[in-house]
Design an enzyme around this catalytic site. Structure first.
Site, mmCIF file in Angstrom:
data_model
loop_
_atom_site.group_PDB
_atom_site.id
_atom_site.type_symbol
_atom_site.label_atom_id
_atom_site.label_comp_id
_atom_site.label_asym_id
_atom_site.label_seq_id
_atom_site.Cartn_x
_atom_site.Cartn_y
_atom_site.Cartn_z
ATOM 1 N N ASP A 61 0.920 -1.130 0.224
ATOM 2 C CA ASP A 61 0.035 0.092 -0.227
ATOM 3 C C ASP A 61 0.940 1.365 -0.076
ATOM 4 O O ASP A 61 1.919 1.198 0.486
ATOM 5 C CB ASP A 61 -0.776 0.010 1.295
ATOM 6 C CG ASP A 61 -1.955 -1.110 1.412
ATOM 7 O OD1 ASP A 61 -2.381 -1.442 0.112
ATOM 8 O OD2 ASP A 61 -2.316 -1.741 2.312
ATOM 9 N N TYR A 89 6.612 -8.678 8.554
ATOM 10 C CA TYR A 89 6.156 -6.906 8.660
ATOM 11 C C TYR A 89 6.463 -6.614 10.191
ATOM 12 O O TYR A 89 6.379 -7.292 10.987
ATOM 13 C CB TYR A 89 4.732 -7.047 8.411
ATOM 14 C CG TYR A 89 4.294 -7.411 7.063
ATOM 15 C CD1 TYR A 89 4.153 -6.511 5.843
ATOM 16 C CD2 TYR A 89 3.880 -8.720 6.676
ATOM 17 C CE1 TYR A 89 3.820 -6.451 4.689
ATOM 18 C CE2 TYR A 89 3.249 -8.920 5.385
ATOM 19 C CZ TYR A 89 3.330 -8.029 4.540
ATOM 20 O OH TYR A 89 3.163 -8.358 3.294
ATOM 21 N N ASP A 103 -6.459 1.335 8.087
ATOM 22 C CA ASP A 103 -5.171 1.876 8.245
ATOM 23 C C ASP A 103 -5.353 3.428 8.504
ATOM 24 O O ASP A 103 -6.410 4.057 8.423
ATOM 25 C CB ASP A 103 -4.001 1.573 7.218
ATOM 26 C CG ASP A 103 -4.628 2.047 5.696
ATOM 27 O OD1 ASP A 103 -5.480 3.136 5.627
ATOM 28 O OD2 ASP A 103 -4.127 1.563 4.658
#
Length: 321
Positions: A61, A89, A103
Site C-alpha cells: 500500500d 512485517y 489503516d
C-alpha cells in the site's frame, strides 16, 4: 531462420565506474518509500532500466514501506513463484481508533477510550490471531468482487462483503506498548512483528485485535522486511537506483528458491529444443531450477516418470558486462 530463437534485447545502462553495462534480465530488490504505489515503483524501475518489461511480486500500500521484489525482462516469469512466499512485517497498531480502510489513510469511523486495555487481555487477543486463522480481508483491498477491485467499489460507495479466507500467522509478537493521548483521546500504540503466509492482511489483524478488545484498531505504520529468503537489508533505495549494480541474476534467485537440476551441455541443447530428458531422479512436480554448465537458468522443470518436463523456459539472458 526457422527454429532460431532471438535473444532478449539488452538494457544499456551507464554504470558509475564500469562504463556501459549490458543488463538483460534479473530480479531487483527495492526498498519502497512511503507515499507511492507499487505501480509507481515499477514505473521508476522501467525508466531506470530502460525497458517496459518490469513487474513486481506482492503489492505494498502507499502507506507501507519496505521490500518490493521486481523482475526485469524474462525474469518477470519468476515473479509468479515469488508472490506466494511467506513474509515478515514490522507494524504499529493503534488501539482505540478504527478507520474505514483499517489503516491511517482511511476516514476515522469510531474513537474509543483504550486506556482500560490490560496486558493479559492484550496478549490473549494477539494469541487468538496467531496460527491458522480465518481472516476477512480489509474492504479497501485489491481483491476482485464481480470483476472489480474491492477498493474501487468502496470508493463508489458500494457496500462490499468479503469472504473470510484461511491464512497462517506464525508469529505475532508484541515488541512495545505506548499509552498516549491523541486529539484528547486515550489510545494505545503497539509495535509488533508479524510472520505470515501470503495473502494475510496486517491491517485486518489490527482491525480484529482492536475489535476483539472492544476498542477498535487500525494500522498506523507498516514495513515489509522479508519475502521468503529475501531481506529488505539487501534492497536498493529507489531514488537514483543503479539497476546494473543491484540486479540479481535469475539463476542465483532460482537456486535460493528451488531444488536444482545441473544439466550437461547436451541436456541444455535438448531442453532448448523441447526434447524429453530422461533422468535418474524421483518424481517431483517442481519447480526445479534447470541450470546450464555455465551457470545460467535455462528453465523451471518438473520430473514425471523419469522424464524432465519444462514448466517455463528462460531465454539465455543473464546479467553480463
Amino acid at each position: 531462420m526457422t527454429g532460431t530463437r532471438r535473444p532478449a534485447p539488452a538494457i544499456r545502462l551507464a554504470g558509475a565506474e564500469l562504463g556501459w553495462v549490458l543488463v538483460n534480465s534479473g530480479i531487483l530488490l527495492v526498498d519502497k518509500p512511503q507515499g507511492i504505489t507499487s505501480h509507481d515503483v515499477v514505473s521508476r524501475v522501467r525508466k531506470a532500466a530502460g525497458t517496459r518489461k518490469v513487474g513486481h511480486a506482492g503489492t505494498l500500500d502507499p502507506m507501507a514501506t519496505g521490500l518490493l521484489v521486481t523482475g526485469i525482462n524474462s525474469s518477470t516469469r519468476l515473479l509468479t513463484f515469488l508472490v506466494g512466499l511467506d513474509k515478515t512485517y514490522a507494524a504499529t497498531i493503534r488501539l482505540g481508533v478504527s478507520t474505514a480502510s483499517d489503516d491511517a489513510d482511511g476516514e476515522v469511523v469510531t474513537v474509543t477510550d483504550a486506556s482500560s486495555v490490560d496486558e493479559p487481555s492484550l496478549l490473549r487477543g494477539i494469541e487468538a490471531l496467531t496460527g491458522d486463522i480465518l481472516q476477512v480481508p480489509t474492504t479497501v483491498s485489491a481483491i476482485k468482487v464481480d470483476g472489480k477491485r474491492a477498493y474501487a467499489l468502496a470508493r463508489e460507495g458500494v457496500e462490499v462483503e468479503l469472504t473470510a479466507r484461511p491464512v497462517t500467522v506464525t508469529r505475532f509478537e508484541l515488541l512495545a506498548r505506548r499509552d498516549v493521548v491523541v486529539d484528547g483521546s486515550a489510545v494505545v500504540d503497539l509495535d509488533v512483528i508479524v510472520d505470515c503466509t501470503s495473502g494475510t492482511y496486517v491491517r485486518a489483524l489490527a482491525r480484529d485485535l482492536g475489535g476483539g478488545l472492544g476498542v477498535g484498531g487500525h494500522l498506523t505504520a507498516l514495513r515489509r522486511t522479508r519475502i521468503g529468503p529475501f531481506d529488505v537489508a539487501d534492497a536498493a533505495e529507489l531514488e537514483g537506483v543503479d539497476v546494473a549494480a543491484h540486479l540479481l541474476p535469475p539463476s542465483g534467485v532460482a537456486r535460493r528458491l528451488f531444488d536444482v537440476f545441473e544439466m550437461t551441455a547436451q541436456q541444455t541443447i535438448d531442453l532448448g529444443h523441447g526434447k524429453k530428458l530422461p533422468v535418474v531422479r524421483s518424481d517431483d512436480p517442481g519447480p526445479i531450477a534447470a541450470i546450464t554448465p555455465d551457470g545460467r537458468l535455462a528453465g523451471l522443470v518438473s520430473v514425471t516418470r523419469g522424464i524432465v518436463r519444462p514448466i517455463v523456459n528462460f531465454p539465455t539472458d543473464e546479467v553480463s558486462s
